[in-house]
Design a protein around this motif. Structure first.
Motif, PDB file in Angstrom:
ATOM      1  N   VAL A 198      71.947  40.833 -46.440  1.00  0.00           N
ATOM      2  CA  VAL A 198      70.551  40.416 -46.453  1.00  0.00           C
ATOM      3  C   VAL A 198      69.651  41.597 -46.774  1.00  0.00           C
ATOM      4  O   VAL A 198      70.064  42.761 -46.718  1.00  0.00           O
ATOM      5  N   GLU A 199      68.428  41.269 -47.114  1.00  0.00           N
ATOM      6  CA  GLU A 199      67.365  42.260 -47.287  1.00  0.00           C
ATOM      7  C   GLU A 199      66.312  41.998 -46.215  1.00  0.00           C
ATOM      8  O   GLU A 199      65.627  40.967 -46.246  1.00  0.00           O
ATOM      9  N   LEU A 200      66.200  42.920 -45.245  1.00  0.00           N
ATOM     10  CA  LEU A 200      65.156  42.821 -44.225  1.00  0.00           C
ATOM     11  C   LEU A 200      63.853  43.317 -44.831  1.00  0.00           C
ATOM     12  O   LEU A 200      63.769  44.455 -45.299  1.00  0.00           O
ATOM     13  N   ARG A 201      62.860  42.473 -44.834  1.00  0.00           N
ATOM     14  CA  ARG A 201      61.575  42.821 -45.428  1.00  0.00           C
ATOM     15  C   ARG A 201      60.514  42.894 -44.322  1.00  0.00           C
ATOM     16  O   ARG A 201      60.203  41.869 -43.691  1.00  0.00           O
ATOM     17  N   GLY A 202      59.985  44.074 -44.094  1.00  0.00           N
ATOM     18  CA  GLY A 202      58.970  44.248 -43.060  1.00  0.00           C
ATOM     19  C   GLY A 202      57.647  43.638 -43.483  1.00  0.00           C
ATOM     20  O   GLY A 202      56.963  44.171 -44.355  1.00  0.00           O
ATOM     21  N   THR A 203      57.293  42.533 -42.853  1.00  0.00           N
ATOM     22  CA  THR A 203      56.095  41.778 -43.225  1.00  0.00           C
ATOM     23  C   THR A 203      55.167  41.707 -42.021  1.00  0.00           C
ATOM     24  O   THR A 203      55.374  40.891 -41.113  1.00  0.00           O
ATOM     25  N   PRO A 204      54.133  42.542 -41.960  1.00  0.00           N
ATOM     26  CA  PRO A 204      53.285  42.573 -40.765  1.00  0.00           C
ATOM     27  C   PRO A 204      52.460  41.313 -40.568  1.00  0.00           C
ATOM     28  O   PRO A 204      52.123  40.954 -39.435  1.00  0.00           O
ATOM     29  N   SER A 205      52.119  40.598 -41.644  1.00  0.00           N
ATOM     30  CA  SER A 205      51.299  39.391 -41.532  1.00  0.00           C
ATOM     31  C   SER A 205      51.683  38.444 -42.666  1.00  0.00           C
ATOM     32  O   SER A 205      52.283  38.864 -43.661  1.00  0.00           O
ATOM     33  N   PRO A 206      51.354  37.166 -42.527  1.00  0.00           N
ATOM     34  CA  PRO A 206      51.691  36.227 -43.605  1.00  0.00           C
ATOM     35  C   PRO A 206      51.051  36.657 -44.921  1.00  0.00           C
ATOM     36  O   PRO A 206      49.832  36.844 -44.988  1.00  0.00           O
ATOM     37  N   PRO A 207      51.832  36.853 -45.966  1.00  0.00           N
ATOM     38  CA  PRO A 207      51.274  37.335 -47.236  1.00  0.00           C
ATOM     39  C   PRO A 207      50.457  36.253 -47.931  1.00  0.00           C
ATOM     40  O   PRO A 207      50.685  35.054 -47.734  1.00  0.00           O
ATOM     41  N   THR A 208      49.520  36.675 -48.741  1.00  0.00           N
ATOM     42  CA  THR A 208      48.736  35.729 -49.537  1.00  0.00           C
ATOM     43  C   THR A 208      49.399  35.452 -50.879  1.00  0.00           C
ATOM     44  O   THR A 208      49.242  34.365 -51.443  1.00  0.00           O
ATOM     45  N   VAL A 209      50.144  36.430 -51.417  1.00  0.00           N
ATOM     46  CA  VAL A 209      50.920  36.246 -52.641  1.00  0.00           C
ATOM     47  C   VAL A 209      52.397  36.205 -52.258  1.00  0.00           C
ATOM     48  O   VAL A 209      52.885  37.079 -51.549  1.00  0.00           O
ATOM     49  N   GLY A 210      53.099  35.189 -52.731  1.00  0.00           N
ATOM     50  CA  GLY A 210      54.495  35.036 -52.328  1.00  0.00           C
ATOM     51  C   GLY A 210      54.619  34.618 -50.877  1.00  0.00           C
ATOM     52  O   GLY A 210      55.515  35.086 -50.178  1.00  0.00           O
ATOM     53  N   ARG A 211      53.741  33.731 -50.439  1.00  0.00           N
ATOM     54  CA  ARG A 211      53.731  33.297 -49.047  1.00  0.00           C
ATOM     55  C   ARG A 211      54.888  32.340 -48.780  1.00  0.00           C
ATOM     56  O   ARG A 211      55.010  31.308 -49.447  1.00  0.00           O
ATOM     57  N   PRO A 212      55.767  32.626 -47.819  1.00  0.00           N
ATOM     58  CA  PRO A 212      56.873  31.713 -47.495  1.00  0.00           C
ATOM     59  C   PRO A 212      56.337  30.384 -46.957  1.00  0.00           C
ATOM     60  O   PRO A 212      55.373  30.354 -46.185  1.00  0.00           O
ATOM     61  N   LEU A 213      56.975  29.287 -47.372  1.00  0.00           N
ATOM     62  CA  LEU A 213      56.588  27.954 -46.910  1.00  0.00           C
ATOM     63  C   LEU A 213      57.550  27.525 -45.808  1.00  0.00           C
ATOM     64  O   LEU A 213      58.734  27.279 -46.060  1.00  0.00           O
ATOM     65  N   LEU A 214      57.067  27.462 -44.609  1.00  0.00           N
ATOM     66  CA  LEU A 214      57.919  27.138 -43.463  1.00  0.00           C
ATOM     67  C   LEU A 214      58.418  25.704 -43.565  1.00  0.00           C
ATOM     68  O   LEU A 214      57.653  24.767 -43.813  1.00  0.00           O
ATOM     69  N   THR A 215      59.724  25.545 -43.357  1.00  0.00           N
ATOM     70  CA  THR A 215      60.334  24.213 -43.290  1.00  0.00           C
ATOM     71  C   THR A 215      60.819  23.893 -41.892  1.00  0.00           C
ATOM     72  O   THR A 215      61.103  22.731 -41.588  1.00  0.00           O
ATOM     73  N   ALA A 216      60.951  24.908 -41.041  1.00  0.00           N
ATOM     74  CA  ALA A 216      61.369  24.705 -39.656  1.00  0.00           C
ATOM     75  C   ALA A 216      60.898  25.909 -38.841  1.00  0.00           C
ATOM     76  O   ALA A 216      60.809  27.034 -39.343  1.00  0.00           O
ATOM     77  N   GLY A 217      60.583  25.676 -37.563  1.00  0.00           N
ATOM     78  CA  GLY A 217      60.189  26.767 -36.686  1.00  0.00           C
ATOM     79  C   GLY A 217      58.767  27.239 -36.949  1.00  0.00           C
ATOM     80  O   GLY A 217      57.901  26.469 -37.375  1.00  0.00           O
ATOM     81  N   ARG A 218      58.535  28.514 -36.740  1.00  0.00           N
ATOM     82  CA  ARG A 218      57.193  29.096 -36.843  1.00  0.00           C
ATOM     83  C   ARG A 218      57.271  30.451 -37.523  1.00  0.00           C
ATOM     84  O   ARG A 218      58.356  30.947 -37.834  1.00  0.00           O
ATOM     85  N   TRP A 219      56.085  31.049 -37.755  1.00  0.00           N
ATOM     86  CA  TRP A 219      56.012  32.359 -38.377  1.00  0.00           C
ATOM     87  C   TRP A 219      56.206  33.442 -37.311  1.00  0.00           C
ATOM     88  O   TRP A 219      56.289  33.166 -36.100  1.00  0.00           O
ATOM     89  N   LEU A 220      56.296  34.695 -37.759  1.00  0.00           N
ATOM     90  CA  LEU A 220      56.561  35.829 -36.873  1.00  0.00           C
ATOM     91  C   LEU A 220      55.426  36.016 -35.870  1.00  0.00           C
ATOM     92  O   LEU A 220      54.246  35.804 -36.185  1.00  0.00           O
ATOM     93  N   ASP A 221      55.833  36.438 -34.682  1.00  0.00           N
ATOM     94  CA  ASP A 221      54.885  36.672 -33.590  1.00  0.00           C
ATOM     95  C   ASP A 221      55.002  38.133 -33.163  1.00  0.00           C
ATOM     96  O   ASP A 221      56.112  38.638 -32.943  1.00  0.00           O
ATOM     97  N   ALA A 222      53.840  38.806 -33.056  1.00  0.00           N
ATOM     98  CA  ALA A 222      53.859  40.220 -32.666  1.00  0.00           C
ATOM     99  C   ALA A 222      54.473  40.421 -31.292  1.00  0.00           C
ATOM    100  O   ALA A 222      54.985  41.505 -30.982  1.00  0.00           O
TER     101      ALA A 222
END
Length: 760
Positions: free
Chosen positions: A101-125
Motif C-alpha cells: 500500500v501507499e500511506l498518504r498523509g492527508t490532514p484534511s479532506p482534499p478539495t481536489v481528488g476528494r475520496p468519495l466515502l462508500t462506507a464508514g466515515r472520514w479521518l478523525d484527529a
C-alpha cells in the motif's frame, strides 16, 4: 388488407420453423447489441462519475521531499494544485491477506481528488491510527470499517474507519499499490511526496506534465500518473467485452439481413404463379411488396421487443460483469435512449433488406412467363460426364452438378451461408486465444506463476536461501522495477531488470531477439508506441537524476502496465547503479506444482516476511467472455440455419423440373433424395470451407490488432486446431445433409400430377 393478412397467415403456417428462427436470431442480435452498449457505458461512466464528483486531479506527481511543489500553481493551464502529501510504502495484513500500500498523509479532506466515502466515515484527529481504504484494496483485504490492519515487522496497527472510491489507478496485486488515506502522524517513514494537478484543458495533459517536470527538475520526480491511465485501467476488460459483443452483433445483424434477403428471394421464385394470380385479381405491386415487408418486419419487431424485455427484466441477473454492467447502465441517463434506438435501428435495417428483396416480387408480371425449356449452363459438364463414366454413384455426381450449375445463384447462397460460419470461426479463435492464456501463459509473456516481495528484514541472500529450500520451484528470477521518465518528460514508464545474464528471464518474444548483451533490452508494444520507436533503436530515459540508455533488440509480449515496460537484465541496471538490489522475485514452478500450495508454504516458512502473490493473468478477467462467445455462436448458428433452410427449399423447387426425367431414366426415390441431399451438403461444405479459409487470417488480424491497441502487442492470436476446424467443416456438411433429408424424401415421393403441375 384482409387478403394481405390471409396470405401472411398462410405463409406463416407453411414456414413456421423459419419464422421462429428469424425471431430468435433477431432477439439474440438485439440482446447482444444492448449488452455491448451496457458494457461500454459501464466501462466509462462509473469512473467518470467518480472523477467528476471527486473533482479529480488530471495528473499525479510522486516527488522527492525536497521538491518545490508550490511552484506548480503558477504554471499555465493548471487550474488548482493539491497539497503535497507525505507518502510511505508499506505492507499491511488483514485476515491473512497481505497487500502493498501507499500511506498518504492527508490532514484534511482534499478539495481536489476528494475520496468519495462508500462506507464508514472520514479521518478523525482524535484517532491518529485511523485510515480510509480505497475500495478495491478493501475488497482484496476483506476489510470493513472497524477492522485492524497489521504492518508486519513494525509492531504497528491501523484501524479502518472508512472505505472510499477514488479516480486514481486502483489496487492491483503485484502491480499497483493500494491507496490508504491516513493522518500525517501515521506516516512514520515518508519516502517522498505526492501532488495532484487539475488542469483547465485535459487534452493538454502531456504538455502540462512536461512543464511540471521541467519546473521541479527531473531528478526529483519519481513517477507520473495521468487521468487517461486511470480511466483505461478502470475500463479494464469491460470495454473489450463491449467491443466483442458490438462487433459480433453488427456482423450477425448483417448476416441476418442477408439471410432474410435470400429467404424472400427463394420464396418469390417458388410462388411466381401465386404472385401473378394476386396481381391478376387486382393486387398492385405496392400491395405485393407490402405483404412480404410487413410479414418480416413483424418477425423482427417481435424479436426486438423480446430482447428488450429480457434485457430489461433479467439482464441485471446475468452472472459476472455483463450483469453488473446492465445493473449500472439501467441507472444512467442514456439508458432509455439506447433501449429505444438499438432495437429500432436493427428493425429498420432488416426492414430495408426485406424491402429490397420484396421489390422483386412487385415486378412479377400478372401473366406467368413460361419457364425456359433448358436451364442455362444446366447441361452436364465434362467432369460430371467423366465421373459417370467412372461408374461413380449417379446421385453423388448429379447432386454435385446441381449444386454448382447456376453459378451466380450458387455463389450468392454460399456467400450468405459463409458469413455466419465465418463469424463462428472467429469466435472459436477468440476462445482458443483465451484458453492459451490459461493453459500456456509462458507463450504469452507469463512464464512465472508467483511474485515474491521480501520485507526489509530479508536481504537478497536470505531470500534466495529461503526460496531454494521450497520444493516445487523450478527457477527464481530476481528483479527490480523503477519508474523512469521518458524523453520529453511527458510520462513515466516501467523500467524493469529481470534475471541475470547467466540465468536470463524467458521473455515471450514476438519480434527480434532476447537481451543478451550489455545495455540491451526488450520492450512492450505500449512503450514502442509511446516513444514512437522500433526494434533496433536506442532509447534514453531518466531514473531520478540518473540517465539510462538502452538498445531495444526485441519486442516482448507484455501484458502488464498497458505494455509500457522496457525490460533488461538485472546486471545491466546494476552497472548503472551498484547499490541496486532485487526488490522482488519471479518464480517459475515445476510442471504440476500448485501455485496456491507453494504460496502458502512460502508464507509459512518465511513467518510473514514474504509477500507472495500469484502473477496476474489477463485471461482471468475474461472468464465471462466464454459465456458471451457461446451465446454469440448460438445466435450465428440460428442465422446459418435460416439460410440453410432457404437453400434447401430453393434446391427442392429447382429440382422439381428434373423429377420426371430422373424417374424416367430409372432412378429410385432414394437416389433422387440423395441428389438433393448431396447438393445441399456440397453447398454447405463449400460455405464452411470458404468461411474457414477467410476467418483464420481475419481472426488473427482482429485479435492481434486488439493486442496492439491494448499495449500487449501483436502475436497473441491463436487459431483453433486443424482437427477442430475439420470437425467444424464436417459438422456443417453433415448437418445440412440431415436437415435436407426429410424434405427431399417428401419431394421425391410426390405424385405424378403434382410434378406435372410444378413443371407446367
Amino acid at each position: 388488407m384482409r387478403a394481405t393478412l390471409r396470405w401472411a397467415h398462410s405463409d406463416l403456417r407453411a414456414h413456421r420453423g423459419e419464422a421462429l428462427f428469424l425471431v430468435l436470431a433477431t432477439a439474440g442480435i438485439v440482446a447482444s447489441l444492448l449488452l455491448a452498449t451496457a458494457l461500454f457505458g459501464y466501462a466509462t461512466n462509473p469512473w467518470q462519475r467518480v472523477f467528476t464528483q471527486s473533482h479529480g486531479a488530471h495528473v499525479w506527481l510522486h516527488t522527492a521531499r525536497s521538491a518545490e511543489t508550490e511552484r506548480l500553481a503558477g504554471l499555465d493551464g493548471v487550474e488548482s494544485v493539491t497539497a503535497a502529501y507525505l507518502v510511505e510504502s508499506a505492507t499491511v495484513v488483514s485476515r491473512g491477506t497481505r497487500a502493498t500500500v501507499e500511506l498518504r498523509g492527508t490532514p484534511s479532506p482534499p478539495t481536489v481528488g476528494r475520496p468519495l466515502l462508500t462506507a464508514g466515515r472520514w479521518l478523525d484527529a482524535g484517532e491518529p491510527d485511523g485510515v480510509v481504504l480505497e475500495n478495491r484494496l478493501a475488497r482484496a483485504l476483506l476489510a470493513e470499517p472497524g477492522d485492524t490492519l497489521a504492518l508486519p515487522g513494525t509492531g504497528r496497527t491501523l484501524s479502518v474507519v472508512g472505505i472510499a472510491d477514488g479516480a486514481e489507478p486502483r489496487y492491483g496485486p503485484g502491480e499497483q499499490p493500494g491507496l490508504v488515506w491516513a493522518h500525517p502522524s501515521a506516516v512514520h517513514e515518508p519516502g517522498g511526496r505526492v501532488v495532484g494537478l487539475r488542469l483547465t484543458d485535459p487534452d493538454d495533459t502531456d504538455y502540462a506534465v512536461q512543464r511540471a517536470v521541467t519546473v521541479l527538475g527531473a531528478g526529483v520526480v519519481g513517477e507520473v500518473s495521468t487521468w487517461q491511465q486511470a480511466r483505461a485501467e478502470a475500463q479494464g476488460d469491460n470495454r473489450l467485452l463491449g467491443q466483442v459483443l458490438g462487433l459480433f452483433g453488427l456482423g450477425a445483424l448483417i448476416a441476418a439481413g442477408l439471410a432474410v434477403h435470400g429467404a424472400i428471394g427463394t420464396r418469390i421464385r417458388g410462388h411466381l404463379r401465386d404472385i401473378s394470380v394476386l396481381k391478376a385479381i387486382g393486387f398492385t405491386p405496392a400491395q405485393v411488396v407490402r405483404i412480404f415487408l410487413l410479414q418480416h418486419v413483424a418477425y423482427a419487431v417481435l424479436g426486438a421487443v423480446a430482447a428488450v424485455a429480457l434485457t430489461e427484466g433479467l439482464g441485471a441477473r446475468i452472472p459476472g460483469r455483463p450483469g453488473d454492467a446492465v445493473g449500472v447502465w439501467q441507472g444512467l441517463p442514456a439508458h432509455t435512449v439506447a433501449m429505444f434506438a438499438v432495437p429500432v435501428g436493427a428493425v429498420l435495417f432488416i426492414g430495408a433488406v426485406t424491402g429490397l428483396a420484396a421489390w422483386r416480387a412487385g415486378r412479377v408480371p400478372p401473366v406467368p412467363v413460361p419457364r425456359p425449356a433448358a436451364v442455362p449452363g444446366g447441361g452436364l459438364t465434362a467432369v460430371a460426364r467423366g465421373a459417370l463414366g467412372l461408374r461413380l454413384p449417379p446421385a453423388l455426381v448429379l447432386g454435385w452438378h446441381r449444386a454448382f450449375t447456376r453459378r451466380p445463384r450458387t455463389f450468392a447462397t454460399v456467400g450468405r451461408l459463409a458469413l455466419p460460419l465465418l463469424l463462428i470461426v472467429v469466435a472459436m479463435s477468440a476462445w482458443t486465444t483465451i484458453d492459451r492464456f490459461h493453459n500456456r501463459p509462458e507463450e504469452l509473456g507469463l512464464p512465472a506463476a508467483l511474485t515474491v516481495r521480501p520485507d526489509s528484514t530479508l536481504n537478497d541472500r536470505g531470500t534466495r536461501e529461503l526460496l531454494a529450500r521450497e520444493p516445487g520451484i523450478a527457477a527464481v528470477y530476481p528483479g527490480v522495477e523503477v519508474a523512469a521518465l521518458v524523453p520529453g518528460q511527458t510520462a513515466t514508464i516501467a523500467l524493469r531488470g529481470l534475471g541475470t545474464r547467466e540465468a536470463p528471464y524467458p521473455f515471450a518474444l514476438a519480434e527480434g531477439r532476447g537481451a543478451d548483451g550489455p545495455d540491451e533490452a526488450v520492450a512492450g508494444q505500449g512503450l514502442l508506441d509511446l516513444l514512437d520507436v522500433r526494434v533496433g533503436d536506442w532509447v534514453r530515459m531518466t531514473v531520478g537524476d540518473q540517465p539510462q540508455i538502452l538498445h531495444i533488440v526485441g519486442r516482448s509480449i507484455e501484458p502488464e502496465n498497458a505494455g509500457r515496460v522496457i525490460s533488461t537484465s538485472l546486471d545491466t541496471l546494476h552497472e548503472n547503479d551498484p547499490n541496486l538490489s532485487p526488490t522482488f522475485y519471479q518464480l517459475r514452478l515445476d510442471p504440476g506444482a500448485d501455485p496456491r500450495h507453494v504460496a502458502t508454504a512460502l508464507s509459512a516458512a518465511a513467518h510473514g516476511h514474504l509477500d507472495v502473490h500469484p502473477v496476474t493473468n489477463p485471461a482471468d478477467g475474461l472468464s465471462s467472455m466464454r459465456a458471451v462467445i457461446v451465446g454469440l455462436i448460438c445466435v450465428l448458428a440460428l442465422i446459418g440455419l435460416i439460410e440453410l433452410l432457404s437453400a434447401i427449399g430453393g434446391t427442392i423447387r429447382e429440382g422439381e423440373r428434373d423429377l420426371l426425367a430422373l424417374k424416367a431414366i430409372g432412378l429410385s426415390p432414394r437416389q433422387i433424395t440423395a441428389i438433393t441431399v448431396t447438393s445441399t451438403s456440397c453447398t454447405a461444405l463449400a460455405a464452411a470451407a470458404t468461411a474457414t479459409a477467410l476467418a483464420l487470417p481475419l481472426s488473427n488480424w482482429l485479435i492481434n490488432t486488439q493486442g496492439h491497441s491494448s499495449g500487449i502487442g501483436a502475436g497473441i492470436a491463436r487459431t483453433p486446431s486443424p482437427l477442430l476446424l475439420l470437425l467444424f467443416i464436417t459438422s456443417a456438411a453433415l448437418g445440412a445433409a440431415a436437415l435436407s433429408t426429410l424434405p427431399a424424401t417428401r419431394a421425391s415421393h410426390r405424385r405424378l400430377a403434382d410434378t406435372l403441375t410444378a413443371v407446367a
